[in-house]
Design an enzyme around this catalytic site. Sequence first.
Site, PDB file in Angstrom:
ATOM      1  N   CYS A 195      -2.080  -2.693   7.100  1.00 10.20           N
ATOM      2  CA  CYS A 195      -1.605  -2.543   8.480  1.00 10.20           C
ATOM      3  C   CYS A 195      -1.821  -1.100   8.947  1.00 10.20           C
ATOM      4  O   CYS A 195      -2.130  -0.202   8.154  1.00 10.20           O
ATOM      5  CB  CYS A 195      -0.126  -2.925   8.574  1.00 10.20           C
TER       6      CYS A 195
ATOM      7  N   GLU B  76       0.830  -1.212   0.000  1.00 13.50           N
ATOM      8  CA  GLU B  76       0.000   0.000   0.000  1.00 13.50           C
ATOM      9  C   GLU B  76       0.860   1.255   0.000  1.00 13.50           C
ATOM     10  O   GLU B  76       0.587   2.230  -0.710  1.00 13.50           O
ATOM     11  CB  GLU B  76      -0.923   0.021   1.217  1.00 13.50           C
TER      12      GLU B  76
HETATM   13  N1  THU Z   1       2.313  -6.254   4.184  1.00 11.57           N
HETATM   14  C1  THU Z   1       1.833  -5.413   3.231  1.00 11.57           C
HETATM   15  O1  THU Z   1       2.323  -5.385   2.092  1.00 11.57           O
HETATM   16  N2  THU Z   1       0.806  -4.590   3.560  1.00 11.57           N
HETATM   17  C2  THU Z   1       0.248  -4.512   4.802  1.00 11.57           C
HETATM   18  O2  THU Z   1      -0.589  -3.650   5.041  1.00 11.57           O
HETATM   19  C3  THU Z   1       0.656  -5.458   5.839  1.00 11.57           C
HETATM   20  C4  THU Z   1       1.800  -6.333   5.527  1.00 11.57           C
HETATM   21  C5  THU Z   1       3.426  -7.137   3.838  1.00 11.57           C
HETATM   22  C6  THU Z   1       4.719  -6.806   4.532  1.00 11.57           C
HETATM   23  C7  THU Z   1       5.422  -8.135   4.537  1.00 11.57           C
HETATM   24  O3  THU Z   1       6.111  -8.288   3.335  1.00 11.57           O
HETATM   25  C8  THU Z   1       4.303  -9.150   4.585  1.00 11.57           C
HETATM   26  O4  THU Z   1       3.126  -8.460   4.219  1.00 11.57           O
HETATM   27  C9  THU Z   1       4.091  -9.809   5.939  1.00 11.57           C
HETATM   28  O5  THU Z   1       3.985  -8.867   6.928  1.00 11.57           O
END
Ligand code: THU
Length: 131
Positions: free
Chosen positions: A86, A55
């Site tokens: 997140c 994001e």
């Molecule tokens: N991740 C995202 O790309 N977006 C989020 O909002 C949460 C987590 C990714 C980061 C990492 O590469 C994987 O998901 C596990 O945390």
Amino acid sequence: MDWGPLIDAAVTVRNNAYAPFSGFKVGAAVRTRAGLIFSGCNIENRSFGATICAERFAVGSAISSGETSIEGVVVVTDTSPPSPPCGLCLQVLAEFGEAHLPVLLINLEGERLESSLGDLLPRPFQLPDPS
Ligand code: THU
């Protein structure tokens, strides 16, 4: 909201996610006020804190093209239910989107959860007025 082009962009970019450590691939796409679409995938790093979420990558791509108003977001994961952004990414979205910003969470099976930034992050951090 015409979600089709945003979904296509998010699903396509997810294929390029670099996630050798978690195996969790994420694709995101944002539509700006001008109607342009920017996408991003997660890019992990062996120094885990250097990982960037999909994001924030998509938002950064929009900003670096001079687009600072976000009017739609799609996030695609392979979870059921589809995963939300997140907290860090929600705060970044709140910098460039209103509370009513539509956010569509989808997975590869076609499950869809539509909500808004304000639903996902009801009280974003605000800086106090410096005066
Ligand atoms: N991740 C995202 O790309 N977006 C989020 O909002 C949460 C987590 C990714 C980061 C990492 O590469 C994987 O998901 C596990 O945390």
